[in-house]
Structure formats: C-alpha cells, structure tokens
Design an enzyme around this catalytic site. Sequence first.
Site, PDB file in Angstrom:
ATOM      1  N   HIS A 101      -5.240   9.319  -1.538  1.00 53.01           N
ATOM      2  CA  HIS A 101      -4.316   8.236  -1.045  1.00 53.01           C
ATOM      3  C   HIS A 101      -3.182   9.091  -0.303  1.00 53.01           C
ATOM      4  O   HIS A 101      -3.183  10.379  -0.346  1.00 53.01           O
ATOM      5  CB  HIS A 101      -3.873   7.679  -2.287  1.00 53.01           C
ATOM      6  CG  HIS A 101      -2.970   8.701  -3.299  1.00 53.01           C
ATOM      7  ND1 HIS A 101      -3.860   9.621  -4.045  1.00 53.01           N
ATOM      8  CD2 HIS A 101      -1.750   8.945  -3.468  1.00 53.01           C
ATOM      9  CE1 HIS A 101      -2.787  10.656  -4.540  1.00 53.01           C
ATOM     10  NE2 HIS A 101      -1.668  10.085  -4.215  1.00 53.01           N
ATOM     11  N   ASP A 103       0.858   9.193  -0.617  1.00 47.99           N
ATOM     12  CA  ASP A 103       1.673   8.549  -1.538  1.00 47.99           C
ATOM     13  C   ASP A 103       2.472   7.390  -1.147  1.00 47.99           C
ATOM     14  O   ASP A 103       3.097   7.163   0.054  1.00 47.99           O
ATOM     15  CB  ASP A 103       2.936   9.807  -1.973  1.00 47.99           C
ATOM     16  CG  ASP A 103       2.212  11.080  -2.615  1.00 47.99           C
ATOM     17  OD1 ASP A 103       1.334  10.507  -3.487  1.00 47.99           O
ATOM     18  OD2 ASP A 103       2.770  11.828  -2.546  1.00 47.99           O
ATOM     19  N   HIS A 253      -4.569  13.048  -0.427  1.00 43.84           N
ATOM     20  CA  HIS A 253      -4.657  13.889  -1.501  1.00 43.84           C
ATOM     21  C   HIS A 253      -5.457  13.221  -2.475  1.00 43.84           C
ATOM     22  O   HIS A 253      -5.503  12.034  -2.621  1.00 43.84           O
ATOM     23  CB  HIS A 253      -3.473  14.734  -1.904  1.00 43.84           C
ATOM     24  CG  HIS A 253      -2.539  13.871  -2.241  1.00 43.84           C
ATOM     25  ND1 HIS A 253      -1.878  13.309  -1.519  1.00 43.84           N
ATOM     26  CD2 HIS A 253      -1.877  13.791  -3.606  1.00 43.84           C
ATOM     27  CE1 HIS A 253      -0.602  12.696  -2.133  1.00 43.84           C
ATOM     28  NE2 HIS A 253      -0.872  12.886  -3.418  1.00 43.84           N
ATOM     29  N   ARG A 268       7.425  16.256  -9.429  1.00 45.31           N
ATOM     30  CA  ARG A 268       7.102  16.229  -7.878  1.00 45.31           C
ATOM     31  C   ARG A 268       8.582  15.472  -7.369  1.00 45.31           C
ATOM     32  O   ARG A 268       9.172  14.582  -7.992  1.00 45.31           O
ATOM     33  CB  ARG A 268       6.168  15.127  -7.694  1.00 45.31           C
ATOM     34  CG  ARG A 268       5.595  15.201  -6.215  1.00 45.31           C
ATOM     35  CD  ARG A 268       4.602  13.841  -5.785  1.00 45.31           C
ATOM     36  NE  ARG A 268       5.168  12.613  -5.506  1.00 45.31           N
ATOM     37  CZ  ARG A 268       4.515  11.431  -5.482  1.00 45.31           C
ATOM     38  NH1 ARG A 268       3.280  11.587  -5.744  1.00 45.31           N
ATOM     39  NH2 ARG A 268       4.957  10.443  -5.028  1.00 45.31           N
TER      40      ARG A 268
HETATM   41  C1  SIN Z   1       0.043  13.239  -6.821  1.00 45.95           C
HETATM   42  O1  SIN Z   1       1.256  13.383  -6.664  1.00 45.95           O
HETATM   43  O2  SIN Z   1      -0.434  12.068  -6.209  1.00 45.95           O
HETATM   44  C2  SIN Z   1      -0.693  13.831  -7.899  1.00 45.95           C
HETATM   45  C3  SIN Z   1      -1.159  14.982  -7.454  1.00 45.95           C
HETATM   46  C4  SIN Z   1      -1.720  16.064  -8.264  1.00 45.95           C
HETATM   47  O3  SIN Z   1      -1.344  15.732  -9.546  1.00 45.95           O
HETATM   48  O4  SIN Z   1      -2.129  16.928  -7.864  1.00 45.95           O
END
Ligand code: SIN
Length: 290
Positions: A101, A103, A253, A268
């Site tokens: 995806h 974000d 990612h 995050r």
């Molecule tokens: C995310 O922000 O999509 C999660 C990424 C992660 O946990 O490595």
Amino acid sequence: MTDQTIQVRKLTPRIGAEISGVDLSRPLDDRTFREIRAALLENQVIFFREQDITLDQHKAFGRRFGELHVHPAAPAPEGHPEILRIHADQNSKRVAGEGWHSDVSCDPEPPMGSILRLHKVPSCGGDTLFSSMYAAYDALSQPMKDLLCGLTAVHSGEHVYRGRYEYTEGTREDTKQAFPRSEHPVIRTHPETGRQALFVNASFTTHIKGLHKRESDALLEFLYAHCARPEFQCRFKWDVGSIAFWDNRCTQHHAMWDYFPEVRSGFRVTIAGDKPFYRADTPEKRAMAA
Ligand code: SIN
C-alpha cells in the site's frame, strides 16, 4: 547548530538508501536538510540507524518536510494527535501495513511521506519491503502506459478502517464515522521530480472508473502483481532506533508479520501531501527516458 556531514549508501540501484552521519535529535541545519531531502527524492525511501529521539523531536524532523497529517481512523497517543502507533504482540489479530500500500491513499490529499521509528523489534523478522512505483511505471510497455494514463481509480478507507481499531486502547466508536474515499489518477506525476509513478494499491484501490468490473478487476490484479516484482524492491531490517522515511507518492510498502507472537513497536509521523495529478510526458521527456 553545527553542520553535520551525511553519507548516503544506496541499497539497490532503483530504490532505498541508508543515511549515516546525522543525529536527528538535533535541529537540522539547512544544508543537511537539503541533502536529506535530495536523498529522499532520489532514492524514494531512506533509512537511519541508532536514532534516539523523543516524540517531539520526531515531529520536529517531520515538520521540516511539511505539515503533519492526522490519521483519519487510528487512535493517537495522548497529547500527540499527529503520531500513529505501530504495534503488534501476542494478542494482535492483524498489523498495520501488512499488504502492499501507499499510506492513506483514500485521502483526497494522501500523505507525502511517512517517518517510522521502531523502539522494539522482534528477535528476527518484521522487515519492511518497499517497491518503487517509478520503476513499476518505467517497466510498462508504451501501449500500457498510454492506456493507464487516461484512467482514474477509486480509493476507499471504508473496508480498511471500519472496525479495525475496536479493540485498541483510546479508540472511539466508529459506527457513525465516515471514512475517506477519493478518486486519483492511475498514473501520478510526482510534484517535485516530475517522474511518473503507478498509483494504485491492493489495500485501498477498489476499482478503476469507467471500466466494466471484470475489466477493472483483471487490470488491477495485473498491476498489483507488477508493482510487487522483486526487482523494483528493497527490504529493510530493523534494529531498535532505526528510522525509515518513505515517499508515498512514488513507493508502496509491505510490513512483514512473520514474528508472531513476538512484539514489534514504534511510532510513525506522517507528512501531509497534495492532490495527485497526471501531467503528460512531453516528447523531450519521452526521448530522454528511452
Ligand atoms: C506502515 O506504516 O504501513 C507500517 C510499516 C511497518 O510497520 O513497517
């Protein structure tokens, strides 16, 4: 504020670079900021190691790149609405980001970038995979590019977020909440580099407008498999204090959840973005890319 001298080590020719020689707990001087920004634009995702920073320092780093984004669904730690907690343990039923995806692509103005720092990592596993959507676009045939550049896709948060946080501390009841739904071009022109990137993803994109359902499903299935080709990817192994900073406008990612029942935890900061657009390649640009 003293200048810092960063080193940039590429992880693969197409995507990813590790940055050393910078302490992100200190305010960034303008030159270092410009070098980090240039490394992000060139490599699409950059990584830092052994960064011991507070939530306020994490937010301050993010704010150098733009206003911070507030997540439309996830509860935030007390006093920090711009922080998203990423956490998995033996009670988790699912984890954030497990699946390719970009974000919150359901937002009308999806986030420009995300900066994740982990403070707890499993004994092994829990890597994050990143895929270059520039590389995915570049590898398509010209007739396929010509088809896709005229198309618009629908991205929805409804099936992703509804009920998702119901067992999470600090969550609110969501039965009356509406989640974002937006239309974005299938090929997106990066507003800073001018490069074209594929902008559909398996988590949020529901369909391509104007196509029959079978056509849309088949085309999206092809594109999702294409985006996940290993030659467009790099893979990051986390340590405590590692940071990954990715550009959501040109990457996807996938967080691997292969460490159950171990704990993986971090925070995050997400940077607000702008409305995706498509600007056609000029003949000069095409000639340069050929
Ligand atoms: C995310 O922000 O999509 C999660 C990424 C992660 O946990 O490595």
